[in-house]
Design a protein around this motif. Sequence first.
Motif, PDB file in Angstrom:
ATOM      1  N   ILE A 288       0.829  -1.134  -0.046  1.00 17.86           N
ATOM      2  CA  ILE A 288      -0.062  -0.002  -0.043  1.00 17.86           C
ATOM      3  C   ILE A 288       0.931   1.140   0.129  1.00 17.86           C
ATOM      4  O   ILE A 288       1.524   1.587   0.978  1.00 17.86           O
ATOM      5  CB  ILE A 288      -0.933  -0.114   1.407  1.00 17.86           C
ATOM      6  CG1 ILE A 288      -1.682  -1.193   1.260  1.00 17.86           C
ATOM      7  CG2 ILE A 288      -1.908   1.189   1.230  1.00 17.86           C
ATOM      8  CD1 ILE A 288      -2.666  -1.406   2.367  1.00 17.86           C
ATOM      9  N   THR A 289       0.728   1.874  -1.075  1.00 18.57           N
ATOM     10  CA  THR A 289       1.649   3.268  -1.025  1.00 18.57           C
ATOM     11  C   THR A 289       1.033   4.509  -0.614  1.00 18.57           C
ATOM     12  O   THR A 289       1.853   5.491  -0.423  1.00 18.57           O
ATOM     13  CB  THR A 289       1.970   3.490  -2.653  1.00 18.57           C
ATOM     14  OG1 THR A 289       0.755   3.580  -3.407  1.00 18.57           O
ATOM     15  CG2 THR A 289       2.746   2.149  -3.229  1.00 18.57           C
ATOM     16  N   MET A 290      -0.319   4.376  -0.452  1.00 15.96           N
ATOM     17  CA  MET A 290      -0.913   5.830   0.077  1.00 15.96           C
ATOM     18  C   MET A 290      -2.105   5.216   0.799  1.00 15.96           C
ATOM     19  O   MET A 290      -2.973   4.499   0.188  1.00 15.96           O
ATOM     20  CB  MET A 290      -1.044   6.878  -1.053  1.00 15.96           C
ATOM     21  CG  MET A 290      -1.674   8.069  -0.706  1.00 15.96           C
ATOM     22  SD  MET A 290      -2.118   8.911  -2.029  1.00 15.96           S
ATOM     23  CE  MET A 290      -0.569   9.181  -2.903  1.00 15.96           C
ATOM     24  N   GLN A 292      -5.315   7.221   1.664  1.00 13.27           N
ATOM     25  CA  GLN A 292      -6.355   8.550   1.841  1.00 13.27           C
ATOM     26  C   GLN A 292      -7.437   8.469   2.768  1.00 13.27           C
ATOM     27  O   GLN A 292      -8.313   7.528   2.581  1.00 13.27           O
ATOM     28  CB  GLN A 292      -6.448   9.141   0.414  1.00 13.27           C
ATOM     29  CG  GLN A 292      -5.241   9.278  -0.216  1.00 13.27           C
ATOM     30  CD  GLN A 292      -5.618   9.823  -1.624  1.00 13.27           C
ATOM     31  OE1 GLN A 292      -6.050   8.949  -2.621  1.00 13.27           O
ATOM     32  NE2 GLN A 292      -5.239  11.142  -2.035  1.00 13.27           N
ATOM     33  N   GLN A 308      -9.359   5.296   1.222  1.00 12.40           N
ATOM     34  CA  GLN A 308      -9.173   4.725  -0.177  1.00 12.40           C
ATOM     35  C   GLN A 308      -7.231   4.121   0.202  1.00 12.40           C
ATOM     36  O   GLN A 308      -6.606   4.923   0.576  1.00 12.40           O
ATOM     37  CB  GLN A 308      -8.980   5.838  -1.307  1.00 12.40           C
ATOM     38  CG  GLN A 308      -8.663   5.247  -2.589  1.00 12.40           C
ATOM     39  CD  GLN A 308      -8.920   6.257  -3.677  1.00 12.40           C
ATOM     40  OE1 GLN A 308     -10.138   6.973  -3.926  1.00 12.40           O
ATOM     41  NE2 GLN A 308      -7.742   6.742  -4.229  1.00 12.40           N
ATOM     42  N   THR A 310      -4.303   2.869  -1.743  1.00  9.11           N
ATOM     43  CA  THR A 310      -3.698   2.992  -3.152  1.00  9.11           C
ATOM     44  C   THR A 310      -2.600   2.086  -3.349  1.00  9.11           C
ATOM     45  O   THR A 310      -1.390   2.013  -2.430  1.00  9.11           O
ATOM     46  CB  THR A 310      -3.145   4.395  -3.513  1.00  9.11           C
ATOM     47  OG1 THR A 310      -4.097   5.165  -3.290  1.00  9.11           O
ATOM     48  CG2 THR A 310      -2.487   4.516  -4.871  1.00  9.11           C
ATOM     49  N   ARG A 312       0.000   1.277  -5.794  1.00 11.76           N
ATOM     50  CA  ARG A 312       0.588   2.071  -7.182  1.00 11.76           C
ATOM     51  C   ARG A 312      -0.564   2.740  -8.155  1.00 11.76           C
ATOM     52  O   ARG A 312      -0.960   3.810  -7.342  1.00 11.76           O
ATOM     53  CB  ARG A 312       1.253   0.941  -8.083  1.00 11.76           C
ATOM     54  CG  ARG A 312       2.568   0.436  -7.206  1.00 11.76           C
ATOM     55  CD  ARG A 312       3.465  -0.541  -7.990  1.00 11.76           C
ATOM     56  NE  ARG A 312       4.435  -1.205  -7.272  1.00 11.76           N
ATOM     57  CZ  ARG A 312       5.566  -0.566  -7.302  1.00 11.76           C
ATOM     58  NH1 ARG A 312       5.816   0.466  -8.392  1.00 11.76           N
ATOM     59  NH2 ARG A 312       6.725  -1.311  -6.766  1.00 11.76           N
ATOM     60  N   ASN A 313      -0.978   2.540  -9.175  1.00 14.89           N
ATOM     61  CA  ASN A 313      -1.867   2.851  -9.927  1.00 14.89           C
ATOM     62  C   ASN A 313      -3.326   2.480  -9.830  1.00 14.89           C
ATOM     63  O   ASN A 313      -4.132   2.582 -10.667  1.00 14.89           O
ATOM     64  CB  ASN A 313      -1.525   2.931 -11.512  1.00 14.89           C
ATOM     65  CG  ASN A 313      -1.298   1.596 -11.888  1.00 14.89           C
ATOM     66  OD1 ASN A 313      -1.060   0.546 -11.116  1.00 14.89           O
ATOM     67  ND2 ASN A 313      -1.283   1.674 -13.233  1.00 14.89           N
ATOM     68  N   ASN A 314      -3.160   1.605  -8.825  1.00 20.11           N
ATOM     69  CA  ASN A 314      -4.728   1.013  -8.626  1.00 20.11           C
ATOM     70  C   ASN A 314      -5.165   1.450  -7.063  1.00 20.11           C
ATOM     71  O   ASN A 314      -4.555   1.831  -6.434  1.00 20.11           O
ATOM     72  CB  ASN A 314      -4.731  -0.477  -8.744  1.00 20.11           C
ATOM     73  CG  ASN A 314      -4.808  -1.102  -9.893  1.00 20.11           C
ATOM     74  OD1 ASN A 314      -4.861  -0.001 -11.125  1.00 20.11           O
ATOM     75  ND2 ASN A 314      -4.460  -2.190 -10.199  1.00 20.11           N
ATOM     76  N   SER A 315      -6.483   1.138  -6.724  1.00 19.77           N
ATOM     77  CA  SER A 315      -6.964   1.478  -5.363  1.00 19.77           C
ATOM     78  C   SER A 315      -8.210   0.754  -5.152  1.00 19.77           C
ATOM     79  O   SER A 315      -8.845   0.360  -6.026  1.00 19.77           O
ATOM     80  CB  SER A 315      -7.369   3.019  -5.429  1.00 19.77           C
ATOM     81  OG  SER A 315      -8.515   3.251  -6.259  1.00 19.77           O
ATOM     82  N   GLN A 317     -11.171   1.052  -2.006  1.00 20.12           N
ATOM     83  CA  GLN A 317     -12.000   2.074  -1.074  1.00 20.12           C
ATOM     84  C   GLN A 317     -12.818   1.126  -0.177  1.00 20.12           C
ATOM     85  O   GLN A 317     -13.572   0.116  -0.582  1.00 20.12           O
ATOM     86  CB  GLN A 317     -12.757   2.781  -2.248  1.00 20.12           C
ATOM     87  CG  GLN A 317     -13.189   4.197  -1.422  1.00 20.12           C
ATOM     88  CD  GLN A 317     -13.568   5.165  -2.387  1.00 20.12           C
ATOM     89  OE1 GLN A 317     -12.707   5.537  -3.141  1.00 20.12           O
ATOM     90  NE2 GLN A 317     -14.766   5.585  -2.709  1.00 20.12           N
TER      91      GLN A 317
END
Length: 339
Positions: A288-290, A292, A308, A310, A312-315, A317
Amino acid sequence: FINNGKLMILMDKNKLQQDLKRNNDTPLTIHYWMTRMEIFIGSLHSLYSIGLFLLFIGIFYKIDDIFSFNTPIVNLVDILTQSIFSFIIFTLILALIAVFIGMIILHIKYRHYEVASDQHDIYISKRSTNEQYLTIPRSALQCITIEKPITQRPFQLVTIKLDYVTATYTSEEIQTALLIPFIQEQRGKQLIEEIQPDYCIQEPSLSLAGEAYFVELIQPSYLLVIVTFLIMFFWPELWFVPILYALYLIVKRVVKTRQQYYNWSANVIAIRSGAFSPTLHLVKREHITMLQIHQSWIQRKVKLATCQLTIRNNSVQLNHVNESVIEQLYDWFVQQEMK
């Protein structure tokens, strides 16, 4: 593509054999191959086409009552609907033909579908009309997804996918690979634990609070407003259409809220979401990079928030979760940053 010395490309058969020989110091384990019973169960999806076909015939027959086409199809429908017995026989024959054709198609497509692994990589081979071999390094795996489409739910079948990292010349991207096209849900979860023991599946058990239903139901639907306006202005005789659509939205949102479960262990979080086709996401904390956190005015009043995750470029929620849960989840995520 090459990522930190790891090969992540769709390879030909010779290349796969070379990799297996190079890794012969670690044993290769075959975890899955598609059985005839699974092909038969998968072919039962063809029964849905029978329902659509009968629906089409019914609609065509009603239209003929208005326009009187007098076509061979209408004459056939007249014969078949003369008695319930003839209609049942006709439906059973159609079902048998659909299942038989489905079995042939699936047998050709997945007759040699295998999943194997060794200490370093996961191998997916599909030897049908076109032979395909895919190698996924374990270190590149980011997320495991278990999907249960609405057409597979009556048969307790799921589809399993893997999200993994590939490297291009400019950046790293998330790719999705099909691990198992369809498999019994319990067997699929056992298979994941065999292939990736560190993704030990702990069925999500924490549900949303009652306030989540309120927040979800009061969300505005602009499509409903547009449909209602157009119907009432141009076709007032179809006044029941907006009502039916509103009832569908209510049912969908209630089911969506009820279906959302979550849970996390020391290193893995499991999130199940979706309405009629729920999806289970398994993500390791280190991927998990982020994280939110969003909170609308309504959510703030009832002490809920949306989180949420994140990758990489997927997420992924989590909607309408208690603030106390968000705080615990935040502390869980921060522990990885402190390591």
